[in-house]
Design a protein around this motif. Structure first.
Motif, short mmCIF file in Angstrom:
data_model
loop_
_atom_site.label_atom_id
_atom_site.label_comp_id
_atom_site.label_asym_id
_atom_site.label_seq_id
_atom_site.Cartn_x
_atom_site.Cartn_y
_atom_site.Cartn_z
N MET A 1 -1.52 39.89 -25.39
CA MET A 1 -2.68 40.05 -25.74
C MET A 1 -3.68 39.85 -24.46
O MET A 1 -4.87 40.09 -24.58
CB MET A 1 -2.93 38.87 -26.57
CG MET A 1 -2.23 38.88 -28.03
SD MET A 1 -2.92 40.39 -29.00
CE MET A 1 -4.42 39.46 -29.41
N LEU A 2 -3.20 39.51 -23.46
CA LEU A 2 -4.07 39.10 -22.16
C LEU A 2 -4.09 40.22 -21.11
O LEU A 2 -4.39 40.03 -20.25
CB LEU A 2 -3.59 37.67 -21.39
CG LEU A 2 -3.66 36.59 -22.24
CD1 LEU A 2 -3.24 35.16 -21.88
CD2 LEU A 2 -5.29 36.30 -22.83
N GLU A 24 3.05 35.05 -32.48
CA GLU A 24 1.85 34.56 -31.59
C GLU A 24 0.89 35.66 -31.45
O GLU A 24 -0.34 35.21 -31.55
CB GLU A 24 2.17 33.85 -30.22
CG GLU A 24 2.93 32.69 -30.29
CD GLU A 24 4.15 32.39 -30.91
OE1 GLU A 24 4.92 33.66 -30.94
OE2 GLU A 24 5.09 31.41 -30.90
N LYS A 25 1.31 36.86 -31.21
CA LYS A 25 0.28 37.97 -30.86
C LYS A 25 -0.40 38.30 -32.41
O LYS A 25 -1.35 38.48 -32.22
CB LYS A 25 1.37 39.17 -30.22
CG LYS A 25 1.81 38.91 -28.98
CD LYS A 25 2.71 40.04 -28.73
CE LYS A 25 3.36 40.19 -27.32
NZ LYS A 25 4.32 41.16 -27.03
N ALA A 28 -2.80 35.45 -33.10
CA ALA A 28 -3.98 36.00 -32.13
C ALA A 28 -5.14 36.89 -32.63
O ALA A 28 -6.08 36.93 -32.53
CB ALA A 28 -3.60 36.04 -30.57
N ALA A 29 -4.21 38.18 -32.80
CA ALA A 29 -4.98 39.20 -33.76
C ALA A 29 -5.74 38.72 -34.80
O ALA A 29 -7.05 39.14 -35.09
CB ALA A 29 -4.30 40.36 -33.74
N GLN A 30 -5.10 38.04 -35.61
CA GLN A 30 -5.89 37.58 -36.91
C GLN A 30 -7.10 36.77 -36.53
O GLN A 30 -8.18 36.91 -37.26
CB GLN A 30 -4.69 36.93 -37.63
CG GLN A 30 -3.80 37.72 -38.36
CD GLN A 30 -2.46 36.89 -39.09
OE1 GLN A 30 -2.42 35.56 -38.87
NE2 GLN A 30 -2.00 37.40 -39.87
N VAL A 31 -6.81 35.81 -35.74
CA VAL A 31 -7.85 34.86 -35.31
C VAL A 31 -9.21 35.61 -34.71
O VAL A 31 -10.13 35.62 -35.19
CB VAL A 31 -7.37 33.93 -34.23
CG1 VAL A 31 -8.75 33.05 -33.55
CG2 VAL A 31 -6.40 32.71 -34.91
N VAL A 58 -11.92 28.48 -38.27
CA VAL A 58 -10.75 28.98 -38.03
C VAL A 58 -9.69 28.11 -38.40
O VAL A 58 -8.61 28.40 -39.14
CB VAL A 58 -10.46 29.39 -36.34
CG1 VAL A 58 -8.91 29.75 -36.22
CG2 VAL A 58 -11.20 30.64 -36.10
N LYS A 59 -9.73 26.68 -38.19
CA LYS A 59 -9.00 25.60 -38.67
C LYS A 59 -9.10 25.69 -39.99
O LYS A 59 -7.81 25.43 -40.98
CB LYS A 59 -9.40 24.38 -37.86
CG LYS A 59 -9.17 24.08 -36.35
CD LYS A 59 -9.69 22.70 -36.05
CE LYS A 59 -9.62 22.89 -34.58
NZ LYS A 59 -10.08 21.45 -34.01
N GLN A 60 -10.08 25.79 -40.39
CA GLN A 60 -10.34 25.55 -41.97
C GLN A 60 -9.64 26.92 -42.76
O GLN A 60 -9.09 26.58 -43.86
CB GLN A 60 -11.87 25.39 -42.64
CG GLN A 60 -12.50 24.23 -42.06
CD GLN A 60 -13.82 24.00 -42.50
OE1 GLN A 60 -14.43 25.24 -42.92
NE2 GLN A 60 -14.58 23.04 -42.37
N ALA A 61 -9.44 27.90 -42.12
CA ALA A 61 -8.76 29.07 -42.82
C ALA A 61 -7.56 29.01 -42.49
O ALA A 61 -6.79 29.77 -43.04
CB ALA A 61 -9.56 30.35 -41.85
N GLY A 62 -6.95 28.23 -41.89
CA GLY A 62 -5.69 27.73 -41.79
C GLY A 62 -4.92 28.91 -40.63
O GLY A 62 -3.74 28.94 -40.82
N LEU A 63 -5.73 29.55 -39.76
CA LEU A 63 -4.99 30.32 -38.76
C LEU A 63 -4.63 29.53 -37.45
O LEU A 63 -3.92 30.10 -36.71
CB LEU A 63 -6.25 31.40 -38.36
CG LEU A 63 -6.77 32.15 -39.43
CD1 LEU A 63 -7.77 33.11 -39.08
CD2 LEU A 63 -5.77 33.03 -39.92
N ILE A 64 -5.03 27.99 -37.46
CA ILE A 64 -4.40 27.57 -36.23
C ILE A 64 -4.24 26.15 -36.78
O ILE A 64 -4.59 25.64 -37.75
CB ILE A 64 -5.21 27.39 -34.91
CG1 ILE A 64 -6.58 26.77 -35.40
CG2 ILE A 64 -5.58 28.64 -34.42
CD1 ILE A 64 -7.32 26.29 -34.02
#
Length: 64
Positions: A1-2, A24-25, A28-31, A58-64
């Motif tokens: 990703m980096l 994780e990749k 990261a793409a979803q976020v 992002v937190k509320q969406a459950g992505l992290i």
């Protein structure tokens, strides 16, 4: 990703790093997709959410 590049002299990564980080990749793409969608859907520049607001969404969406 980096956008890291493996080189021939980077033998440590080949020996010790056996994990592919696929989960994780993907996350990261979803976020990234979520954040871009939040920004693109804004009708005006004044509606663009701040980074703090985006982090909370992002937190509320459950992505992290």
């Amino acid at each position: 990703m980096l956008n890291h590049k493996e080189t021939k002299s980077n033998s440590t990564g080949h020996v010790y790093v056996q994990y592919s980080y696929d989960f994780e990749k993907c996350r990261a793409a979803q976020v990234r997709e979520f954040i871009l969608d939040q920004r693109v859907r804004c009708e005006s520049i004044d509606d663009v959410p701040t980074l703090d607001v985006l982090r909370e969404r992002v937190k509320q969406a459950g992505l992290i």
